[in-house]
Scaffold this motif. Structure first.
Motif, mmCIF file in Angstrom:
data_model
loop_
_atom_site.group_PDB
_atom_site.id
_atom_site.type_symbol
_atom_site.label_atom_id
_atom_site.label_comp_id
_atom_site.label_asym_id
_atom_site.label_seq_id
_atom_site.Cartn_x
_atom_site.Cartn_y
_atom_site.Cartn_z
ATOM 1 N N VAL A 80 -14.917 13.408 82.159
ATOM 2 C CA VAL A 80 -16.269 12.962 81.808
ATOM 3 C C VAL A 80 -16.217 11.726 80.921
ATOM 4 N N LEU A 81 -15.344 11.761 79.911
ATOM 5 C CA LEU A 81 -15.273 10.650 78.965
ATOM 6 C C LEU A 81 -14.693 9.393 79.603
ATOM 7 N N PHE A 82 -13.520 9.535 80.249
ATOM 8 C CA PHE A 82 -12.842 8.358 80.780
ATOM 9 C C PHE A 82 -13.347 7.961 82.162
ATOM 10 N N PRO A 92 -16.523 4.426 80.854
ATOM 11 C CA PRO A 92 -16.132 3.140 81.449
ATOM 12 C C PRO A 92 -17.056 2.721 82.594
ATOM 13 N N LEU A 93 -17.512 3.696 83.400
ATOM 14 C CA LEU A 93 -18.436 3.370 84.488
ATOM 15 C C LEU A 93 -19.747 2.819 83.936
ATOM 16 N N ALA A 94 -20.248 3.458 82.872
ATOM 17 C CA ALA A 94 -21.478 2.975 82.247
ATOM 18 C C ALA A 94 -21.283 1.566 81.691
ATOM 19 N N GLY A 95 -20.123 1.320 81.085
ATOM 20 C CA GLY A 95 -19.829 -0.012 80.564
ATOM 21 C C GLY A 95 -19.735 -1.047 81.665
ATOM 22 N N VAL A 125 -15.435 -6.766 79.919
ATOM 23 C CA VAL A 125 -15.709 -6.350 78.539
ATOM 24 C C VAL A 125 -16.387 -4.985 78.519
ATOM 25 N N GLY A 126 -17.343 -4.771 79.429
ATOM 26 C CA GLY A 126 -18.031 -3.482 79.497
ATOM 27 C C GLY A 126 -17.085 -2.355 79.840
ATOM 28 N N GLY A 155 -14.798 -1.762 76.855
ATOM 29 C CA GLY A 155 -15.561 -1.098 75.800
ATOM 30 C C GLY A 155 -15.778 0.373 76.098
ATOM 31 N N GLY A 156 -16.015 0.698 77.378
ATOM 32 C CA GLY A 156 -16.190 2.095 77.767
ATOM 33 C C GLY A 156 -14.931 2.913 77.556
ATOM 34 N N VAL A 157 -13.779 2.326 77.903
ATOM 35 C CA VAL A 157 -12.499 3.012 77.697
ATOM 36 C C VAL A 157 -12.253 3.235 76.207
#
Length: 234
Positions: A20-22, A26-29, A73-74, A77-79
């Protein structure tokens, strides 16, 4: 909740948590980075939108490489946010020899032989010794449905578990400034903890350290809605 084998049970940092986190952050970023140039183009010049300087700068760069940079960058940043979120999640490793708590790269290990009772106090996992001193008090991050599995995990590895919570719950009293039943040294520490509540995340380390200092003075302390409750420990 985590993973379980015959030798150990791990609470937190499960494969689902990491996915969920990784996967999600990152997908949202990435999505935000892709649409950022369009958002900047729309927002630039609207005075009520903050960060006009950076927005106008991004909007002025009308090129494919701007999108690539924003996406990169997004994604990065998500990672980074995912790693920080995982680091801030409590991981508990239970074996027949010890219980290990890991959070924010700090580890607390409690040998099995010292644990007289384990229980949940709200969302906190608490371990006490035979003299009722707290060996650990750590807030878990499990959902309510998953938290129900925590008692079974401790019992599986031979730890005495109290379903009714703290055996000494009735002994706790709310602390008030200058409590005559508390020593001057303990009052000073409780006063310092009270101030640490107002410091947000910066005060968390002080709250933990001062709780340990109070334990050394013979007091057990727990917090509820920024209020402190204490009891004397034999």
């Amino acid at each position: 909740m985590g993973s379980t084998t015959a030798d150990r049970t791990v609470i937190g940092h499960s494969a689902t948590d990491k996915a969920v986190l990784f996967g999600g952050l990152p997908l949202a970023g990435l999505v935000l980075g892709f649409f950022l140039p369009r958002i900047a183009d729309w927002a630039a010049g609207r005075d009520w939108v903050p960060f006009q300087g950076p927005l106008k700068l991004i909007a002025a760069w009308d090129s494919w490489w701007v999108v690539v940079i924003c996406v990169a960058v997004g994604l990065a940043g998500g990672v980074l946010l995912a790693g920080m979120a995982l680091d801030d999640t409590l991981k508990v490793t239970i074996t027949s020899q010890s219980v290990e708590f890991l959070k924010n790269q700090k580890t607390v290990t409690v040998p099995r032989v010292k644990v007289a009772v384990a229980f949940l106090d709200g969302k906190e996992i608490v371990l006490q010794d035979a003299a009722s001193r707290e060996l650990a008090r750590e807030k878990h991050d499990q959902l309510k449905s998953e938290a129900k599995k925590i008692p079974a995990a401790f019992r599986m590895h031979g730890y005495p578990w109290s379903d009714s919570g703290d055996p000494h719950e009735s002994e706790f009293r709310r602390w008030v400034e200058g409590d005559p039943d508390v020593s001057p040294a303990a009052n000073a520490l409780l006063r310092a903890r009270s101030k640490a509540f107002d410091q947000g995340d910066k005060g968390k380390a002080d709250l933990r350290e001062l709780r340990n200092d109070l334990s050394n003075l013979g007091y057990s302390v727990k917090d509820r809605d920024k209020k402190q409750y204490w009891r004397a420990v034999p």
